[in-house]
Design an enzyme around this catalytic site. Structure first.
Site, PDB file in Angstrom:
ATOM      1  N   GLU A  71      79.028  66.405  50.224  1.00  0.00           N
ATOM      2  CA  GLU A  71      78.936  65.224  49.370  1.00  0.00           C
ATOM      3  C   GLU A  71      79.751  65.409  48.088  1.00  0.00           C
ATOM      4  OE1 GLU A  71      74.542  63.549  50.596  1.00  0.00           O
ATOM      5  OE2 GLU A  71      74.659  64.858  48.855  1.00  0.00           O
ATOM      6  N   CYS A  80      82.534  64.712  40.678  1.00  0.00           N
ATOM      7  CA  CYS A  80      81.763  65.941  40.878  1.00  0.00           C
ATOM      8  C   CYS A  80      82.021  66.380  42.320  1.00  0.00           C
ATOM      9  CB  CYS A  80      80.287  65.614  40.635  1.00  0.00           C
ATOM     10  SG  CYS A  80      79.186  66.989  40.936  1.00  0.00           S
ATOM     11  N   CYS A  84      74.941  76.544  50.050  1.00  0.00           N
ATOM     12  CA  CYS A  84      75.113  77.586  49.032  1.00  0.00           C
ATOM     13  C   CYS A  84      74.199  78.751  49.377  1.00  0.00           C
ATOM     14  CB  CYS A  84      74.772  77.038  47.642  1.00  0.00           C
ATOM     15  SG  CYS A  84      74.956  78.280  46.333  1.00  0.00           S
ATOM     16  N   CYS A 124      68.892  79.130  44.474  1.00  0.00           N
ATOM     17  CA  CYS A 124      68.106  78.799  43.282  1.00  0.00           C
ATOM     18  C   CYS A 124      66.941  77.895  43.730  1.00  0.00           C
ATOM     19  CB  CYS A 124      68.972  78.082  42.244  1.00  0.00           C
ATOM     20  SG  CYS A 124      70.406  79.061  41.770  1.00  0.00           S
ATOM     21  N   CYS A 164      67.002  73.823  43.504  1.00  0.00           N
ATOM     22  CA  CYS A 164      68.224  73.116  43.908  1.00  0.00           C
ATOM     23  C   CYS A 164      68.216  72.775  45.400  1.00  0.00           C
ATOM     24  CB  CYS A 164      69.429  73.992  43.561  1.00  0.00           C
ATOM     25  SG  CYS A 164      70.986  73.394  44.229  1.00  0.00           S
ATOM     26  N   CYS A 211      72.389  65.810  39.643  1.00  0.00           N
ATOM     27  CA  CYS A 211      72.553  67.266  39.701  1.00  0.00           C
ATOM     28  C   CYS A 211      71.494  67.904  40.577  1.00  0.00           C
ATOM     29  CB  CYS A 211      72.365  67.856  38.297  1.00  0.00           C
ATOM     30  SG  CYS A 211      73.839  67.868  37.342  1.00  0.00           S
TER      31      CYS A 211
HETATM   32  N1  SAH Z   1      76.609  76.469  41.878  1.00  0.00           N
HETATM   33  C1  SAH Z   1      77.072  76.011  40.641  1.00  0.00           C
HETATM   34  C2  SAH Z   1      77.529  74.561  40.642  1.00  0.00           C
HETATM   35  C3  SAH Z   1      76.706  73.569  41.403  1.00  0.00           C
HETATM   36  S1  SAH Z   1      75.141  73.132  40.741  1.00  0.00           S
HETATM   37  C4  SAH Z   1      76.014  76.230  39.566  1.00  0.00           C
HETATM   38  O1  SAH Z   1      74.883  76.536  39.899  1.00  0.00           O
HETATM   39  O2  SAH Z   1      76.371  76.132  38.399  1.00  0.00           O
HETATM   40  C5  SAH Z   1      75.522  72.112  39.332  1.00  0.00           C
HETATM   41  C6  SAH Z   1      74.439  72.110  38.271  1.00  0.00           C
HETATM   42  O3  SAH Z   1      73.247  71.420  38.719  1.00  0.00           O
HETATM   43  C7  SAH Z   1      73.979  73.511  37.900  1.00  0.00           C
HETATM   44  O4  SAH Z   1      73.874  73.640  36.500  1.00  0.00           O
HETATM   45  C8  SAH Z   1      72.618  73.569  38.547  1.00  0.00           C
HETATM   46  O5  SAH Z   1      71.801  74.558  38.010  1.00  0.00           O
HETATM   47  C9  SAH Z   1      72.102  72.178  38.341  1.00  0.00           C
HETATM   48  N2  SAH Z   1      70.950  71.830  39.175  1.00  0.00           N
HETATM   49  C10 SAH Z   1      70.611  72.343  40.378  1.00  0.00           C
HETATM   50  N3  SAH Z   1      69.470  71.773  40.830  1.00  0.00           N
HETATM   51  C11 SAH Z   1      69.080  70.878  39.892  1.00  0.00           C
HETATM   52  C12 SAH Z   1      67.989  69.947  39.800  1.00  0.00           C
HETATM   53  N4  SAH Z   1      67.092  69.837  40.768  1.00  0.00           N
HETATM   54  N5  SAH Z   1      67.905  69.185  38.682  1.00  0.00           N
HETATM   55  C13 SAH Z   1      68.835  69.279  37.710  1.00  0.00           C
HETATM   56  N6  SAH Z   1      69.890  70.112  37.751  1.00  0.00           N
HETATM   57  C14 SAH Z   1      70.015  70.903  38.831  1.00  0.00           C
HETATM   58 FE1  SF4 Z   2      73.880  77.264  44.552  1.00  0.00          FE
HETATM   59 FE2  SF4 Z   2      72.347  75.262  43.680  1.00  0.00          FE
HETATM   60 FE3  SF4 Z   2      72.086  77.681  42.613  1.00  0.00          FE
HETATM   61 FE4  SF4 Z   2      74.304  76.233  42.095  1.00  0.00          FE
HETATM   62  S1  SF4 Z   2      72.185  75.720  41.507  1.00  0.00           S
HETATM   63  S2  SF4 Z   2      74.180  78.413  42.678  1.00  0.00           S
HETATM   64  S3  SF4 Z   2      74.534  75.182  44.080  1.00  0.00           S
HETATM   65  S4  SF4 Z   2      71.653  77.144  44.746  1.00  0.00           S
END
Ligand code: SAH
Ligand code: SF4
Length: 352
Positions: A92, A105, A112, A116, A119, A337
């Site tokens: 996406e 974006c 991934c 985390c 996410c 995000c």
């Molecule tokens: N992997 C990279 C880029 C993709 S995520 C990273 O982690 O930076 C892009 C942003 O969205 C990151 O700052 C991530 O921590 C944030 N993010 C992930 N899950 C989220 C959620 N459920 N609500 C708000 N931000 C989130």
């Molecule tokens: Fe991967 Fe999501 Fe963590 Fe970014 S926030 S490193 S996309 S698991």
């Protein structure tokens, strides 16, 4: 013999491929422009090439393209695109209009590996890296759509879609070169941001490449024991090592880093969390972007209350930390995000 895919090749690579196939080197610049600027996928339409070259190219080369399978537009104008890759995987991307800006974006991986806990992409696990061509194509196709539908081109790029850019750094860097080349979508590197969960040795590698792209680090907690519980990568790279890599980056590039900080209610929003964040911010030129948590299935967190948000932001501002609260966009279409995941769509298309 398998046809060579030209999408994703930089100009010098394309020149070499032309020479290897017995064609003139200068044809590369013509083809490059048709691929990256006009977005052609068929050699027949490349009208400045001799007819003989067009058919020769069709026999030995191909130009891949993402297939748009779904598009959704949010109440706030944010638009999410679901693409199918040649191997059937889906990714996406999101277009976010904001005043004069139009930010794309983009995804760097299918899923991934970093897991985390908050996410949606992290919950998918990693399927594979995207090629430079697949990353570029997201920008190219969204740019063409935006020009046709909104009369506006993309102004900014953030690598904040699916995936961890640092785990696919070679292809990400190549795509940054394609995106910023004068022929193509031509978006300056200064308007491209690479966001990482903090892969320290890759941050150093990026610093040494001499790009002008910006760096964002998803911190989410400046307290190591707490960060461990939400970002498994922190167990391998502790915060001290991450900060060293960031210091190396800011020193070698002369740029500041942006810390992304998602506020989870009553988890990382206490005064002691703000204090730890201030300490880290003082270690390298930086600013803070506060992100509000976007609920995803299976995550145990809640969005911060307004009161706690205000206290947290005020604590930083009082200590002269540059802080911005990022508005959550496209939540009604799951485009905000951390909400990008393609499992659901896969399941739906399997039913149809
Ligand atoms: N992997 C990279 C880029 C993709 S995520 C990273 O982690 O930076 C892009 C942003 O969205 C990151 O700052 C991530 O921590 C944030 N993010 C992930 N899950 C989220 C959620 N459920 N609500 C708000 N931000 C989130
Ligand atoms: Fe991967 Fe999501 Fe963590 Fe970014 S926030 S490193 S996309 S698991």
């Amino acid at each position: 013999m398998e046809k060579i895919n030209l999408k994703g090749l930089l100009l010098p690579e394309l020149q070499q491929v032309m020479l290897d196939s017995g064609e003139k080197k200068f044809r590369a610049q013509q083809v490059y422009s048709w691929i990256y600027k006009s977005g052609l996928t068929s050699f027949d339409q490349m009208t400045d090439l001799p007819v003989g070259s067009r058919s020769h190219f069709s026999e030995i080369f191909r130009i891949s393209s993402l297939k748009e399978v779904f598009r959704a537009e949010s109440m706030d104008g944010t638009t999410k695109f679901l693409w199918e890759l040649e191997d059937g995987n889906k990714i996406e991307s999101v277009l976010i209009p904001d005043d004069k800006r139009l930010t794309a974006c983009v995804s760097s991986q299918v899923g991934c590996a970093l897991g985390c806990t908050f996410c949606a992409t992290g919950k998918m696990g990693l399927t594979r890296n995207l090629s430079a061509g697949e990353i570029y194509d997201q920008v190219l196709q969204m740019n063409q759509w935006a020009l046709a539908k909104r009369g506006q081109s993309i102004t900014n790029i953030v690598f904040m879609g699916m995936g961890e850019p640092m785990m696919n750094l070679d292809n990400v860097v190549k795509s940054v070169k394609l995106i910023s080349d004068a022929t193509g979508v031509a978006i300056s590197q200064r308007r491209i941001t690479i966001s990482t969960a903090g892969v320290a040795h890759k941050i150093k590698e990026l610093a040494d490449l001499g790009l002008n792209a910006k760096l964002a680090v998803s911190l989410h907690s400046a307290v190591s024991a707490k960060r461990n519980t939400i970002m498994p990568i922190n167990k391998g790279t502790d915060l001290a090592e991450l900060v060293k890599a960031i210091q190396y980056y800011t020193r070698s590039t002369g740029q500041r880093v942006t810390y992304e900080y998602v506020l989870f209610n009553q988890f990382n929003d206490n005064p002691e969390d703000a204090e730890a964040l201030v300490k880290i911010c003082r270690m390298a030129p930086s600013k803070v972007n506060i992100i509000l948590f976007n609920p995803v299935a299976g995550a145990e967190f809640q969005r911060v209350t307004n009161d706690r948000l205000n206290h947290f932001v005020q604590y930083l501002a009082d200590r002269h930390i540059t802080v911005m609260v990022r508005q959550s966009r496209g939540q009604d279409i799951d485009a905000a995000c951390g909400q990008l995941a393609t499992k659901k769509q896969k399941a739906e298309s399997a039913i149809q």
